[in-house]
Write a protein that holds these residues in place. Structure first.
Motif, PDB file in Angstrom:
ATOM      1  N   SER A  73      36.314  51.276  59.443  1.00 10.42           N
ATOM      2  CA  SER A  73      37.422  50.817  60.278  1.00 10.42           C
ATOM      3  C   SER A  73      38.690  51.571  59.884  1.00 10.42           C
ATOM      4  O   SER A  73      38.934  51.855  58.703  1.00 10.42           O
ATOM      5  CB  SER A  73      37.613  49.304  60.141  1.00 10.42           C
ATOM      6  OG  SER A  73      37.615  48.896  58.789  1.00 10.42           O
ATOM      7  N   THR A  74      39.523  51.920  60.871  1.00 12.59           N
ATOM      8  CA  THR A  74      40.693  52.751  60.625  1.00 12.59           C
ATOM      9  C   THR A  74      41.814  51.935  59.975  1.00 12.59           C
ATOM     10  O   THR A  74      41.866  50.711  60.114  1.00 12.59           O
ATOM     11  CB  THR A  74      41.194  53.372  61.935  1.00 12.59           C
ATOM     12  OG1 THR A  74      41.483  52.320  62.860  1.00 12.59           O
ATOM     13  CG2 THR A  74      40.142  54.286  62.533  1.00 12.59           C
ATOM     14  N   PRO A  75      42.740  52.610  59.249  1.00 14.49           N
ATOM     15  CA  PRO A  75      43.792  51.891  58.514  1.00 14.49           C
ATOM     16  C   PRO A  75      44.656  50.994  59.394  1.00 14.49           C
ATOM     17  O   PRO A  75      45.133  49.955  58.944  1.00 14.49           O
ATOM     18  CB  PRO A  75      44.616  53.025  57.887  1.00 14.49           C
ATOM     19  CG  PRO A  75      43.667  54.167  57.778  1.00 14.49           C
ATOM     20  CD  PRO A  75      42.756  54.062  58.966  1.00 14.49           C
ATOM     21  N   GLY A  76      44.889  51.378  60.645  1.00 13.90           N
ATOM     22  CA  GLY A  76      45.753  50.581  61.510  1.00 13.90           C
ATOM     23  C   GLY A  76      45.069  49.396  62.173  1.00 13.90           C
ATOM     24  O   GLY A  76      45.729  48.616  62.872  1.00 13.90           O
ATOM     25  N   THR A  77      43.783  49.236  61.952  1.00 16.59           N
ATOM     26  CA  THR A  77      43.047  48.150  62.598  1.00 16.59           C
ATOM     27  C   THR A  77      43.220  46.852  61.812  1.00 16.59           C
ATOM     28  O   THR A  77      42.966  46.815  60.607  1.00 16.59           O
ATOM     29  CB  THR A  77      41.543  48.499  62.694  1.00 16.59           C
ATOM     30  OG1 THR A  77      41.397  49.650  63.524  1.00 16.59           O
ATOM     31  CG2 THR A  77      40.744  47.348  63.273  1.00 16.59           C
ATOM     32  N   VAL A  78      43.659  45.795  62.494  1.00 14.73           N
ATOM     33  CA  VAL A  78      43.841  44.503  61.836  1.00 14.73           C
ATOM     34  C   VAL A  78      42.763  43.502  62.235  1.00 14.73           C
ATOM     35  O   VAL A  78      42.497  42.544  61.509  1.00 14.73           O
ATOM     36  CB  VAL A  78      45.237  43.912  62.144  1.00 14.73           C
ATOM     37  CG1 VAL A  78      46.318  44.796  61.540  1.00 14.73           C
ATOM     38  CG2 VAL A  78      45.461  43.752  63.645  1.00 14.73           C
ATOM     39  N   ARG A  79      42.139  43.707  63.416  1.00 11.35           N
ATOM     40  CA  ARG A  79      41.026  42.858  63.854  1.00 11.35           C
ATOM     41  C   ARG A  79      39.937  43.756  64.419  1.00 11.35           C
ATOM     42  O   ARG A  79      40.221  44.752  65.094  1.00 11.35           O
ATOM     43  CB  ARG A  79      41.490  41.858  64.925  1.00 11.35           C
ATOM     44  CG  ARG A  79      42.200  40.642  64.364  1.00 11.35           C
ATOM     45  CD  ARG A  79      43.017  39.928  65.437  1.00 11.35           C
ATOM     46  NE  ARG A  79      42.237  39.561  66.605  1.00 11.35           N
ATOM     47  CZ  ARG A  79      41.698  38.346  66.816  1.00 11.35           C
ATOM     48  NH1 ARG A  79      41.838  37.406  65.889  1.00 11.35           N
ATOM     49  NH2 ARG A  79      41.060  38.069  67.931  1.00 11.35           N
ATOM     50  N   LEU A  80      38.697  43.377  64.141  1.00 10.55           N
ATOM     51  CA  LEU A  80      37.552  44.155  64.581  1.00 10.55           C
ATOM     52  C   LEU A  80      36.574  43.235  65.294  1.00 10.55           C
ATOM     53  O   LEU A  80      36.244  42.149  64.790  1.00 10.55           O
ATOM     54  CB  LEU A  80      36.881  44.820  63.383  1.00 10.55           C
ATOM     55  CG  LEU A  80      36.001  46.047  63.647  1.00 10.55           C
ATOM     56  CD1 LEU A  80      36.787  47.153  64.340  1.00 10.55           C
ATOM     57  CD2 LEU A  80      35.423  46.561  62.325  1.00 10.55           C
ATOM     58  N   HIS A  81      36.104  43.671  66.462  1.00  9.67           N
ATOM     59  CA  HIS A  81      35.284  42.799  67.312  1.00  9.67           C
ATOM     60  C   HIS A  81      34.433  43.692  68.209  1.00  9.67           C
ATOM     61  O   HIS A  81      34.966  44.543  68.929  1.00  9.67           O
ATOM     62  CB  HIS A  81      36.221  41.921  68.151  1.00  9.67           C
ATOM     63  CG  HIS A  81      35.539  40.897  68.986  1.00  9.67           C
ATOM     64  ND1 HIS A  81      36.219  40.150  69.938  1.00  9.67           N
ATOM     65  CD2 HIS A  81      34.252  40.474  69.060  1.00  9.67           C
ATOM     66  CE1 HIS A  81      35.389  39.321  70.529  1.00  9.67           C
ATOM     67  NE2 HIS A  81      34.180  39.502  70.027  1.00  9.67           N
ATOM     68  N   GLY A  82      33.116  43.529  68.168  1.00 15.75           N
ATOM     69  CA  GLY A  82      32.275  44.361  69.022  1.00 15.75           C
ATOM     70  C   GLY A  82      30.803  44.086  68.834  1.00 15.75           C
ATOM     71  O   GLY A  82      30.390  43.070  68.255  1.00 15.75           O
ATOM     72  N   VAL A  83      29.991  44.997  69.360  1.00 14.26           N
ATOM     73  CA  VAL A  83      28.537  44.937  69.184  1.00 14.26           C
ATOM     74  C   VAL A  83      28.049  46.301  68.731  1.00 14.26           C
ATOM     75  O   VAL A  83      28.605  47.341  69.101  1.00 14.26           O
ATOM     76  CB  VAL A  83      27.799  44.524  70.478  1.00 14.26           C
ATOM     77  CG1 VAL A  83      28.052  43.068  70.804  1.00 14.26           C
ATOM     78  CG2 VAL A  83      28.162  45.412  71.658  1.00 14.26           C
ATOM     79  N   GLN A  84      27.005  46.268  67.905  1.00 15.33           N
ATOM     80  CA  GLN A  84      26.291  47.479  67.521  1.00 15.33           C
ATOM     81  C   GLN A  84      24.846  47.309  67.959  1.00 15.33           C
ATOM     82  O   GLN A  84      24.208  46.306  67.629  1.00 15.33           O
ATOM     83  CB  GLN A  84      26.353  47.715  66.014  1.00 15.33           C
ATOM     84  CG  GLN A  84      25.643  48.978  65.554  1.00 15.33           C
ATOM     85  CD  GLN A  84      26.351  50.248  66.017  1.00 15.33           C
ATOM     86  OE1 GLN A  84      27.566  50.354  65.943  1.00 15.33           O
ATOM     87  NE2 GLN A  84      25.594  51.216  66.522  1.00 15.33           N
ATOM     88  N   LEU A  85      24.344  48.271  68.719  1.00 13.53           N
ATOM     89  CA  LEU A  85      23.032  48.169  69.346  1.00 13.53           C
ATOM     90  C   LEU A  85      22.195  49.381  68.970  1.00 13.53           C
ATOM     91  O   LEU A  85      22.719  50.483  68.796  1.00 13.53           O
ATOM     92  CB  LEU A  85      23.192  48.114  70.868  1.00 13.53           C
ATOM     93  CG  LEU A  85      24.267  47.165  71.408  1.00 13.53           C
ATOM     94  CD1 LEU A  85      24.557  47.453  72.877  1.00 13.53           C
ATOM     95  CD2 LEU A  85      23.838  45.719  71.217  1.00 13.53           C
ATOM     96  N   TRP A  86      20.881  49.159  68.860  1.00 13.08           N
ATOM     97  CA  TRP A  86      19.950  50.267  68.678  1.00 13.08           C
ATOM     98  C   TRP A  86      18.979  50.293  69.849  1.00 13.08           C
ATOM     99  O   TRP A  86      18.576  49.246  70.371  1.00 13.08           O
ATOM    100  CB  TRP A  86      19.128  50.113  67.408  1.00 13.08           C
ATOM    101  CG  TRP A  86      19.870  50.235  66.122  1.00 13.08           C
ATOM    102  CD1 TRP A  86      21.198  50.477  65.932  1.00 13.08           C
ATOM    103  CD2 TRP A  86      19.294  50.102  64.811  1.00 13.08           C
ATOM    104  NE1 TRP A  86      21.500  50.488  64.598  1.00 13.08           N
ATOM    105  CE2 TRP A  86      20.347  50.274  63.885  1.00 13.08           C
ATOM    106  CE3 TRP A  86      18.008  49.860  64.346  1.00 13.08           C
ATOM    107  CZ2 TRP A  86      20.136  50.195  62.505  1.00 13.08           C
ATOM    108  CZ3 TRP A  86      17.797  49.785  62.983  1.00 13.08           C
ATOM    109  CH2 TRP A  86      18.857  49.962  62.062  1.00 13.08           C
TER     110      TRP A  86
END
Length: 324
Positions: free
Chosen positions: A126-139
Motif C-alpha cells: 500500500s502506498t504511503p498516502g493511503t489511509v484506508r484500503l478496501h477491495g477484492v483480490q481474485l485469482w
C-alpha cells in the motif's frame, strides 16, 4: 496478493455445479495476512463446499481497513504459477512490481491483471498516502492448454455504464454496455455493480455460465434470498437473468464463467495439475530466489525492493484428502 497462510492446505479442486435454481450462500472465513498488525481478508473461495466458479478459484475481500491500525498491505516478492491475479480496488492505492518489469499503481475502478502462466514473482505494498484500503483480490485458474503461457501484465480502466438504477463497471468481459479487452483464457465475466437504496435490477446472464455475487456493502437480496456483507451467493448455470435488490445503498461484485471442467491442484500461491507439480514449483522458488541459485530462472526477480522475498511454507508430510 499472496496466500500468506502459514499452513496452506493442498486443495484438489474440480467443477461442482448445482443443477437447481436456488441461491447457495457461501460464508467467508477470516485469513490474516502476516503478523500482529496484519490486514485480515475475508475469503469465500476456495472452500470445502465449493472450489471454483467458472475458472475463478480464489476470492479475498478486504477492508475498509484503517491503515494506521493494520499497518496496511506489505506483501514481499512471492511466486505464482498457472493462474491470473485480478486486482480491483474500491478505495486506496497499492504499488505493484513484478519480475517482467512492471511497476504500476492499483487504483479504484482500474483493473490490474497479471498472468503468471509458467511463473512470475511480484510484490504488493500500500502506498504511503493511503489511509484506508478496501477491495477484492481474485485469482483465475488457467486451463491446462494455457497454464504454461509466458507471464505478462495488463492494465485496463473500464468505462462505467448505467443499467436501470445500477452503475456497472465491467473489468473482465462485457456486461450492460461496460467492458474491457482484458486477456482471458476461458469465458468469464467480472463486474462491479452499484445499486442505490430501494432499487432492483434484473441483470442479464449467460446461461452457460455459473455465477457468484459477492456483497461488498449494503443490505442485498438476490432472487428473494438475503445475502449478508462479505458473503457470496452462488448461481448455477441455466439462468438468463438474476434479480438484485438493494434495501440500502449497495455494491456487489458479479463473477461468472463456463464451468472449467478440469481438476486443479492449489497450494500456497501455485496452481498445477498434480501434487508433483506443486513440489517442483516450491523447490524451484526456494532454490532460484530464496537461495539465490538462479535469480533469472522460472520466477525471475522483482527490482526496486530492498527486503527479502517470501519463503514458501513447508509442504505437508502427506497428501491431504482432495476437496472440490
Amino acid at each position: 496478493m499472496s496466500n500468506l497462510e502459514r499452513d496452506p492446505a493442498e486443495l484438489v479442486a474440480e467443477t461442482s455445479v448445482l443443477t437447481d435454481t436456488r441461491v447457495e450462500i457461501l460464508e467467508p472465513r477470516d485469513v490474516p495476512l502476516g503478523g500482529p498488525r496484519a490486514m485480515t481478508v475475508r475469503r469465500t473461495l476456495p472452500q470445502r463446499r465449493r472450489s471454483l466458479i467458472g475458472a475463478w478459484c480464489f476470492i479475498d475481500h478486504y477492508g475498509p481497513d484503517d491503515l494506521s491500525t493494520t499497518g496496511g498491505m506489505r506483501v514481499p516478492p512471492h511466486p505464482h504459477t498457472g493462474l491470473q491475479t485480478v486486482s480491483w480496488l474500491f478505495e486506496g492505492e497499492i504499488e505493484h512490481r513484478d519480475s517482467v518489469g512492471t511497476h504500476a499503481p492499483v487504483r479504484p475502478g482500474e483493473l490490474n491483471l497479471m498472468t503468471a502462466g509458467h511463473g512470475i514473482s511480484h510484490l504488493e505494498v500500500s502506498t504511503p498516502g493511503t489511509v484506508r484500503l478496501h477491495g477484492v483480490q481474485l485469482w483465475v485458474a488457467l486451463p491446462a492448454a494455457f497454464r504454461d503461457v509466458a507471464p505478462f501484465f495488463e492494465h485496463h480502466a473500464p468505462v462505467p455504464a448505467r443499467f436501470g438504477a445500477a452503475t456497472v463497471r465491467t473489468f473482465v468481459g462485457a456486461l450492460a454496455g461496460s467492458g474491457t479487452a482484458a486477456t482471458v483464457f476461458s469465458p468469464l465475466i467480472g463486474a462491479e455493480i452499484a445499486l442505490p437504496a430501494g432499487t432492483t435490477v434484473e441483470v442479464p446472464l449467460d446461461e452457460s455460465f455459473e455465477h457468484g455475487v459477492l456483497v461488498d456493502t449494503g443490505d442485498v437480496v438476490i432472487e428473494d434470498v438475503a445475502v449478508p456483507v462479505s458473503h457470496l451467493g452462488y448461481l448455477a448455470p441455466g439462468r438468463s437473468t438474476v434479480s438484485l435488490r438493494a434495501e440500502s445503498d449497495a455494491r456487489l461484485v458479479l463473477l461468472g464463467g463456463e464451468p472449467l471442467g478440469e481438476q486443479i491442484v492449489m497450494w500456497w500461491n501455485f496452481i498445477g495439475r498434480s501434487h508433483e507439480d506443486v513440489v517442483a514449483f516450491r523447490a524451484a522458488w526456494q532454490s532460484e530466489v530464496i537461495a539465490g541459485d538462479d535469480p533469472e530462472g522460472r520466477f525471475g526477480t522483482v527490482d526496486g525492493y530492498d527486503g527479502s522475498a517470501l519463503p514458501a511454507p513447508e509442504l505437508p508430510t502427506v497428501r491431504l484428502r482432495p476437496r472440490g
